[in-house]
Design a protein around this motif. Structure first.
Motif, PDB file in Angstrom:
ATOM      1  N   LYS A  72     -65.216 -22.036 -73.724  1.00 10.31           N
ATOM      2  CA  LYS A  72     -65.905 -23.262 -73.314  1.00 10.31           C
ATOM      3  C   LYS A  72     -66.535 -23.084 -71.937  1.00 10.31           C
ATOM      4  N   ALA A  73     -65.812 -22.494 -71.000  1.00 18.55           N
ATOM      5  CA  ALA A  73     -66.366 -22.277 -69.666  1.00 18.55           C
ATOM      6  C   ALA A  73     -67.542 -21.310 -69.740  1.00 18.55           C
ATOM      7  N   TYR A  74     -67.408 -20.258 -70.534  1.00 17.73           N
ATOM      8  CA  TYR A  74     -68.539 -19.325 -70.647  1.00 17.73           C
ATOM      9  C   TYR A  74     -69.745 -20.014 -71.282  1.00 17.73           C
ATOM     10  N   TYR A  75     -69.519 -20.844 -72.288  1.00 18.53           N
ATOM     11  CA  TYR A  75     -70.640 -21.559 -72.913  1.00 18.53           C
ATOM     12  C   TYR A  75     -71.346 -22.454 -71.889  1.00 18.53           C
ATOM     13  N   ASP A  76     -70.572 -23.081 -71.025  1.00 17.55           N
ATOM     14  CA  ASP A  76     -71.170 -23.915 -69.974  1.00 17.55           C
ATOM     15  C   ASP A  76     -71.989 -23.052 -69.010  1.00 17.55           C
ATOM     16  N   LEU A  77     -71.468 -21.891 -68.645  1.00 14.46           N
ATOM     17  CA  LEU A  77     -72.234 -20.982 -67.780  1.00 14.46           C
ATOM     18  C   LEU A  77     -73.516 -20.534 -68.469  1.00 14.46           C
ATOM     19  N   LEU A  78     -73.404 -20.178 -69.740  1.00 16.77           N
ATOM     20  CA  LEU A  78     -74.569 -19.719 -70.507  1.00 16.77           C
ATOM     21  C   LEU A  78     -75.640 -20.792 -70.591  1.00 16.77           C
ATOM     22  N   THR A  79     -75.271 -21.995 -70.967  1.00 17.76           N
ATOM     23  CA  THR A  79     -76.269 -23.054 -71.160  1.00 17.76           C
ATOM     24  C   THR A  79     -76.818 -23.561 -69.833  1.00 17.76           C
ATOM     25  N   THR A  80     -75.978 -23.599 -68.811  1.00 13.45           N
ATOM     26  CA  THR A  80     -76.467 -23.989 -67.482  1.00 13.45           C
ATOM     27  C   THR A  80     -77.523 -23.003 -67.002  1.00 13.45           C
ATOM     28  N   THR A  81     -77.254 -21.713 -67.197  1.00 14.34           N
ATOM     29  CA  THR A  81     -78.189 -20.670 -66.772  1.00 14.34           C
ATOM     30  C   THR A  81     -79.443 -20.682 -67.619  1.00 14.34           C
ATOM     31  N   ALA A  82     -79.291 -20.848 -68.929  1.00 14.29           N
ATOM     32  CA  ALA A  82     -80.452 -20.884 -69.826  1.00 14.29           C
ATOM     33  C   ALA A  82     -81.377 -22.042 -69.458  1.00 14.29           C
ATOM     34  N   SER A  83     -80.799 -23.195 -69.201  1.00 14.56           N
ATOM     35  CA  SER A  83     -81.617 -24.367 -68.847  1.00 14.56           C
ATOM     36  C   SER A  83     -82.359 -24.140 -67.536  1.00 14.56           C
ATOM     37  N   ALA A  84     -81.690 -23.524 -66.557  1.00 12.51           N
ATOM     38  CA  ALA A  84     -82.315 -23.292 -65.256  1.00 12.51           C
ATOM     39  C   ALA A  84     -83.470 -22.296 -65.369  1.00 12.51           C
ATOM     40  N   ILE A  85     -83.246 -21.200 -66.083  1.00 14.22           N
ATOM     41  CA  ILE A  85     -84.311 -20.196 -66.227  1.00 14.22           C
ATOM     42  C   ILE A  85     -85.488 -20.768 -66.997  1.00 14.22           C
ATOM     43  N   ARG A  86     -85.211 -21.498 -68.074  1.00 14.40           N
ATOM     44  CA  ARG A  86     -86.294 -22.044 -68.897  1.00 14.40           C
ATOM     45  C   ARG A  86     -87.057 -23.154 -68.185  1.00 14.40           C
ATOM     46  N   ALA A  87     -86.386 -23.854 -67.289  1.00 15.24           N
ATOM     47  CA  ALA A  87     -87.105 -24.876 -66.515  1.00 15.24           C
ATOM     48  C   ALA A  87     -88.136 -24.223 -65.609  1.00 15.24           C
ATOM     49  N   ALA A  88     -87.825 -23.042 -65.107  1.00 13.19           N
ATOM     50  CA  ALA A  88     -88.753 -22.330 -64.227  1.00 13.19           C
ATOM     51  C   ALA A  88     -89.763 -21.504 -65.014  1.00 13.19           C
ATOM     52  N   ALA A  89     -89.344 -20.981 -66.150  1.00 17.86           N
ATOM     53  CA  ALA A  89     -90.216 -20.114 -66.965  1.00 17.86           C
ATOM     54  C   ALA A  89     -89.853 -20.320 -68.428  1.00 17.86           C
ATOM     55  N   PRO A  90     -90.496 -21.261 -69.095  1.00 18.85           N
ATOM     56  CA  PRO A  90     -90.123 -21.612 -70.473  1.00 18.85           C
ATOM     57  C   PRO A  90     -90.248 -20.469 -71.475  1.00 18.85           C
ATOM     58  N   ASP A  91     -91.025 -19.447 -71.133  1.00 21.52           N
ATOM     59  CA  ASP A  91     -91.238 -18.364 -72.081  1.00 21.52           C
ATOM     60  C   ASP A  91     -90.145 -17.296 -72.040  1.00 21.52           C
ATOM     61  N   LYS A  92     -89.197 -17.391 -71.114  1.00 18.10           N
ATOM     62  CA  LYS A  92     -88.157 -16.376 -71.018  1.00 18.10           C
ATOM     63  C   LYS A  92     -87.169 -16.522 -72.179  1.00 18.10           C
ATOM     64  N   ASN A  93     -86.638 -15.374 -72.615  1.00 14.41           N
ATOM     65  CA  ASN A  93     -85.657 -15.350 -73.692  1.00 14.41           C
ATOM     66  C   ASN A  93     -84.264 -15.152 -73.107  1.00 14.41           C
ATOM     67  N   ILE A  94     -83.294 -15.857 -73.648  1.00 12.69           N
ATOM     68  CA  ILE A  94     -81.924 -15.816 -73.155  1.00 12.69           C
ATOM     69  C   ILE A  94     -81.036 -15.131 -74.195  1.00 12.69           C
ATOM     70  N   VAL A  95     -80.118 -14.314 -73.698  1.00 12.98           N
ATOM     71  CA  VAL A  95     -79.202 -13.556 -74.548  1.00 12.98           C
ATOM     72  C   VAL A  95     -77.781 -13.853 -74.101  1.00 12.98           C
ATOM     73  N   THR A  96     -76.881 -14.049 -75.051  1.00 18.34           N
ATOM     74  CA  THR A  96     -75.482 -14.227 -74.666  1.00 18.34           C
ATOM     75  C   THR A  96     -74.976 -12.950 -74.014  1.00 18.34           C
ATOM     76  N   ALA A  97     -73.892 -13.061 -73.292  1.00 22.33           N
ATOM     77  CA  ALA A  97     -73.225 -11.854 -72.810  1.00 22.33           C
ATOM     78  C   ALA A  97     -72.967 -10.931 -73.986  1.00 22.33           C
ATOM     79  N   GLY A  98     -73.068  -9.630 -73.749  1.00 23.46           N
ATOM     80  CA  GLY A  98     -72.635  -8.700 -74.773  1.00 23.46           C
ATOM     81  C   GLY A  98     -71.128  -8.816 -74.891  1.00 23.46           C
ATOM     82  N   VAL A  99     -70.679  -9.445 -75.970  1.00 26.03           N
ATOM     83  CA  VAL A  99     -69.254  -9.687 -76.161  1.00 26.03           C
ATOM     84  C   VAL A  99     -68.595  -8.395 -76.619  1.00 26.03           C
ATOM     85  N   ALA A 100     -67.503  -8.016 -76.004  1.00 21.49           N
ATOM     86  CA  ALA A 100     -66.846  -6.762 -76.341  1.00 21.49           C
ATOM     87  C   ALA A 100     -66.348  -6.767 -77.780  1.00 21.49           C
TER      88      ALA A 100
END
Length: 430
Positions: free
Chosen positions: A165-193
């Motif tokens: 849950k904490a990682y999902y919050d980090l992921l979505t918080t970061t995705a929203s911030a990057i896309r707000a600045a550059a909507p064309d950027k693609n977001i990838v989850t952490a490479g899960v081991a």
């Protein structure tokens, strides 16, 4: 519509005895767009990373996954250390690579680690918005990078315990911030081991991320299918094929469009023994080619071999020797074998079926393809060194990408392919 991988039924059902494993890929493969490599260019001097880039270009590959460590880029709050990274990025830009950059590790000033912890970078950030701000700033500083990956292997590296849950919050918080600045950027989850297993928990991180809404976010899902052998931790059970096929189907059927394997590979080191069996130089080359053949026929949209280069003493003993190249940028046997493999197969392959054979060894692994020039390509191996008899083929060439040697085969009755435990490639035109 559910995605299904066409695999020999016996290979999925027989878990206590060998059975033939014949794979038919779900789509065409263009190596330049499908296969990438992990890089750490800024960890080397310019003369070495220029050599690394030249070697990569000789393979004809264009995707790189680049490590960025927050604690090194910002050792103190507001004090940035980007000069080496800027220089390496500028050099890489002249090669026109498609870059996936991932930011990992908490900076000391934003770590949730207890006071005095020696490994504070392994604890999640204290302020997720600050991490998101830094990733957004990097995406603007390096506007040519179109794919940004959030953290690395949080299912086994986050302390004190993996927290989906904490990682999902980090992921979505970061995705929203990057896309707000550059909507064309693609977001990838952490490479899960591995396949999403979490230390200290019985649940699966990728499954948890799906339950939290990952599929609705238009985010690439990524994991790292490391194993003892190309076929899996158990060769006989083929558990890489079983686990990867199951996980890929689960992600795709839930609505995730792109599934990447952002790390996989084997080290060439000679010890001490750690989490993987010792491979050595020759086995590293053998395992890499066999796994590549298998992965090409699974439902991945992109895969990244770890790694282009060996690393210095800053990495652990095992992690130092995963490279295609040594520390001086010189080819290791795995590099030469991969170059041979890509030359033999050609740049693009179309899936097809295994030709009708008189006898199929029960421990056969086979991946059949066709090239755009009309030639058929069969990647195959057999631990028992059995023979594969294919009637109707009057002439063919049998390639050994590990040695670079090839043998012309000709028989009016058909081809008798003497299999080996290592990957061989049969090429013929009907």
């Amino acid at each position: 519509m559910k995605r299904m991988l066409l695999i020999s039924v016996l290979s999925l059902c027989a878990t206590n005895a060998f059975a033939e494993t014949i794979l038919r890929a779900p789509r065409a493969i263009t190596w330049q767009d499908y296969l990438g490599v992990n890089v750490q260019f800024d960890a080397f001097t310019p003369d070495i990373y220029q050599k690394q880039m030249s070697r990569l270009d000789q393979l004809g590959l264009a995707w790189v996954r680049w490590t960025l460590e927050w604690q090194n880029l910002e050792p103190a709050q507001g004090q940035y250390n980007l000069s080496d990274l800027d220089a390496a990025m500028n050099a890489a830009n002249t090669h026109h690579y498609n870059t996936v950059a991932y930011l990992t590790g908490s900076a000391t000033f934003d770590s949730s680690a207890p006071v005095g912890a020696s490994n504070s970078e392994k604890y999640p950030p204290q302020d997720f918005s600050l991490f998101a701000e830094r990733m957004t700033a990097l995406s603007q500083h390096y506007p040519h990078i179109e794919h940004w990956q959030v953290w690395n292997e949080p299912n086994i590296t986050w302390l004190p315990l993996a927290d989906p849950k904490a990682y999902y919050d980090l992921l979505t918080t970061t995705a929203s911030a990057i896309r707000a600045a550059a909507p064309d950027k693609n977001i990838v989850t952490a490479g899960v081991a591995y396949y999403g297993q979490m230390l200290g928990r019985t649940s699966n991180m990728l499954h948890c991320l799906l339950s939290l809404g990952l599929a609705s976010r238009n985010i690439v899902a990524a994991y790292h299918p490391y194993s003892e052998h190309p076929e899996g931790d158990s060769v006989q059970d083929r558990d890489f094929l079983l686990r990867a096929n199951d996980l890929n189907n689960t992600l795709h059927n839930a609505g995730v469009k792109n599934v990447w394997a952002t790390e996989w590979g084997w080290p060439s080191y000679g010890g001490p023994l750690q989490t993987q069996h010792l491979a050595g130089l020759e086995r590293q080359a053998d395992y890499t080619l066999r796994r590549l053949a298998l992965m090409s026929a699974l439902d991945y949209q992109r895969i990244f071999l770890f790694s282009l280069s060996d690393l210095d003493q800053r990495a652990s003993p095992r992690e130092r020797s995963y490279g295609l190249l040594d520390l001086n940028g010189e080819p290791k046997p795995v590099y030469t074998a991969l170059r041979n493999f890509l030359r033999i197969t050609g740049p693009t392959l179309q899936p097809t079926d295994l030709p009708l054979a008189i006898s199929i060894p029960e421990d056969l692994y086979a991946v059949p393809w066709t090239r755009p020039d009309g030639f058929h390509v069969l990647m195959a191996w057999s631990e028992s060194r059995a023979h594969l008899n294919i009637p109707g083929i009057k002439t063919a060439v049998l390639y050994d990408p590990l040695s670079g040697q090839h043998t012309n085969l000709a028989d009016a009755r058909g081809v008798d392919m003497a299999l080996t435990p290592t990957l061989q490639i049969l090429v013929w035109k009907p």
